[in-house]
Design an enzyme around this catalytic site. Structure first.
Site, PDB file in Angstrom:
ATOM      1  N   GLU A  75       0.816  -1.224   0.000  1.00 26.23           N
ATOM      2  CA  GLU A  75       0.000   0.000   0.000  1.00 26.23           C
ATOM      3  C   GLU A  75       0.845   1.268   0.000  1.00 26.23           C
ATOM      4  O   GLU A  75       0.493   2.250  -0.624  1.00 26.23           O
ATOM      5  CB  GLU A  75      -0.941   0.022   1.219  1.00 26.23           C
TER       6      GLU A  75
ATOM      7  N   HIS B 251     -14.741  -0.647   3.199  1.00 26.70           N
ATOM      8  CA  HIS B 251     -14.618  -1.388   4.457  1.00 26.70           C
ATOM      9  C   HIS B 251     -14.228  -0.505   5.623  1.00 26.70           C
ATOM     10  O   HIS B 251     -13.449  -0.890   6.502  1.00 26.70           O
ATOM     11  CB  HIS B 251     -13.631  -2.565   4.293  1.00 26.70           C
TER      12      HIS B 251
ATOM     13  N   ASP C 168     -14.237 -10.002  10.026  1.00 25.43           N
ATOM     14  CA  ASP C 168     -12.780  -9.858   9.945  1.00 25.43           C
ATOM     15  C   ASP C 168     -12.178  -9.286  11.220  1.00 25.43           C
ATOM     16  O   ASP C 168     -10.984  -9.449  11.463  1.00 25.43           O
ATOM     17  CB  ASP C 168     -12.394  -8.979   8.750  1.00 25.43           C
TER      18      ASP C 168
END
Lengths: 292, 329
Positions: free
Chosen positions: B61, B112, B120
């Site tokens: 990322e 999310h 999760d």
């Protein structure tokens, strides 16, 4: 293409001029990073004056090559090259790090003409280079992207993310140069967090690796030319350098990583530069057989 | 009791995908980056249609953000996606130094966000992203209320010269029951429902909880104003101050920590301009946990009932005070 002695001599003269400007700028600023600026200057002089396609009067020229100084703390070296190239007046160098100056302590895109990407946090420049190279390739433009890294910087994970990506995307228009001066802030790189075998690591990441003497303009330029012929992967020059190169009391020294020279130290350095300038001229004249 | 409206249910991530594709068709400089979550963020379809302009960077990322910055420097319009926790966490210094400090037009669209991510667990339930992004100079921060607003927001930021952050959750969302065509303007809140007793300001899908809270409060003759405030930065200060002037207090609601998000932004405005009773609904400075989203929303105090309770307390006045007589209609 072999570089004749006249061209190399010119670059050595420019490097010396740049060294004077670096010492002067950091002294006036009262802070800054002379050691790493002096180790990288010959690399930058080679690039700015004998390799990059760029136009100081048109920093946004679409076809230009781009240079990112990822080891951004060495920006006095880049600023000296930009000033000498004509991106902004040489007199501006005396305003380094002063409030209101465009010459920030670390390279600031949008503030200083010729600065392509922000520097300062290590390890972000190569990512930027990958992005620029992808854009250039999408647009089918000819420009190449150069990224100058430090060796301490190679301890940071993001460098390896970018290295992986550059190879994955087969970015032959990316050329990195590693200023391997062996020292970081707290000590030698190999004592703090060893990066050797660094050439092997870059090869393992899919890069073509060329090792050069980072103070030999000729070796640097020949390697940069060779990089242009490499297909399907990016190239990195691992340039062996001396931190503080050109000022005897700074060479190989940890304490000159981030310290400004005093008035007296500037005088000492200048004396050395003057002597070196004389020797440089004499040896060139001997070489080409000019009557003294 | 009125017949419950039949609401269209969509997923904002699908809306994002559709908006991206439209943008991609209109402008060849739009490029998209993802970090191995293209199936979840739904950027994958853009990648199928425009493979040259899609860069799935894999699980890196920080590099992805830096690459986006480089693309923006060289004339591209990058949309960058992954889960909110990774989009803002792994990348923070890169967003700060390479993107915001250079004022680059990178658009980060994170999915999310919030606790409703569910199973999760805490590492994926990002509750600090709005706060992190809000702190960055020059960053625009938007949490669209539904899929239509997501589409509008994604398109609205295309023209923005500086960096933007848009976040949504994982779940399907009903469409806000407003008249179409929708008007969306970056930086502007919408008064969904007028009211004079108390104001409920929601961002993102918490607006729906605010609407339900207002309906509950109706039954107690408390007249609640409901405001949808998708843009947290720059905040619609005028709407906040009007609410402070015209009602007895404000309840903010976000699927985010009460620290540094919408609630904090509103608190800042009120304290400096019109000190007013304020209650912040959100995660109370805590991490989430694995669980069914509906149960988690209840457990962490993110429901209409929680909003209504705080609104009631505001209308009732400080503890110990006499209960305010029934509000006039």
């Amino acid at each position: 293409m072999p570089y004749d002695d006249a061209v190399i001599h010119e670059l050595e003269v420019k490097s010396l001029a740049a060294r004077r400007l670096i010492i002067d700028a950091v002294h006036h600023a009262g802070s800054g990073h002379p050691g790493g600026s002096l180790s990288v200057i010959d690399i930058l002089v080679s690039l700015y004056f004998a390799h990059l396609h760029h136009d100081p009067r048109n920093p946004d020229w679409e076809m230009r090559d781009r240079l990112i100084l990822s080891k951004g703390h060495s920006c006095p070296a880049q600023y000296a090259c930009l000033a000498m190239s004509g991106y902004f007046p040489i007199a501006d160098l005396k305003t380094l790090r002063k409030a209101g100056s465009h010459l920030q302590g670390h390279p600031a895109r949008g503030k200083t003409p010729g600065v392509e990407f922000n520097g300062g946090s290590e390890a972000q420049g190569l990512s930027g280079a990958v992005g620029m190279a992808l854009a250039i390739r999408l647009d089918k433009r000819p420009g190449r992207v150069f990224c100058v890294l430090g060796d301490g910087e190679c301890q940071e994970g993001q460098v390896w993310e970018a290295a992986m990506a550059a190879a994955h995307y087969k970015l032959e228009n990316v050329t990195a140069i590693l200023d391997r001066n062996g020292l970081e802030t707290d000590g030698p790189t190999e004592e703090i967090m060893a990066i050797e075998p660094i050439a092997d690591k870059w090869r393992a990441f899919g890069w073509h690796v060329i090792e050069v003497d980072g103070h030999s303009h000729r070796q640097i330029l020949e390697a940069l030319d060779a990089a242009k012929e490499i297909r399907g992967r990016p190239t990195i020059l691992i340039a062996k350098t001396v931190k503080g190169k050109g000022v005897s009391f700074m060479e190989g020294s940890l304490s000159w990583h981030g310290k400004a020279p005093s008035e007296g130290e500037v005088v000492k350095a200048t004396t050395e530069f003057d002597l070196y300038e004389k020797r440089l001229r004499q040896s060139y004249e001997e070489k080409v057989g000019v009557r003294p | 009791m009125t017949e419950p409206k039949k609401l269209l249910i969509r997923n904002p991530r699908d809306a994002y995908s559709q908006a991206l594709i439209q943008l991609g068709q209109e402008n060849p400089n739009v490029v998209v980056l993802d970090a191995d979550l293209a199936l979840s963020t739904k950027t994958k379809r853009f990648g199928t249609l425009f493979p040259d302009r899609f860069f799935d960077m894999g699980i890196q990322e920080a590099n992805m953000m830096g690459v986006a910055a480089g693309l923006a420097c060289a004339g591209k319009i990058p949309y960058v996606s992954t889960f909110a926790a990774f989009a803002t966490g792994m990348t923070y210094n890169v967003i700060r130094q390479s993107i915001c400090y250079a004022d680059l037009r990178v658009k980060i669209v994170a999915t999310h966000g919030g606790i409703s991510v569910g199973g999760d667990g805490a590492t994926h339930q990002m509750l600090e992203d709005i706060g992190l992004m809000r702190a960055l100079p020059g960053m625009t921060v938007v949490a669209p209320v539904d899929s239509t607003e997501m589409e509008h927001a994604v398109k609205a930021v295309a023209a923005a010269q500086g960096p933007c952050y848009i976040r949504c959750g994982r779940a399907d969302v009903p469409e806000l029951p407003v008249e179409e065509p929708r008007r969306f303007e970056l930086g502007k809140a919408q008064v969904f429902r007028p009211g004079t007793d108390v104001t409920l300001i929601g961002t993102g899908t918490m607006v729906f909880e605010c609407i339900e809270a207002a309906e509950r409060l109706d039954e107690e003759r408390i007249d609640a104003r409901v405001v949808s405030m998708p843009t947290v930065k720059p905040l619609d200060v005028a709407t906040v101050i009007a609410a402070a002037r015209e009602t007895k207090g404000i309840v903010t609601a976000e699927e985010h920590s009460v620290v540094n998000g919408l609630g904090s932004a509103v608190a800042e405005v009120l304290a400096e301009n019109h000190p007013t009773r304020l209650a912040r609904i959100g995660a109370q400075d805590t991490f989430g946990e694995s669980g069914d989203p509906a149960i988690l929303m209840q457990k962490y105090g993110l429901t209409a009932a929680d909003i209504a309770a705080r609104a009631r307390a505001i209308v009732a006045g400080p503890p110990g005070a006499k209960r305010v007589p029934e509000a006039k209609r």
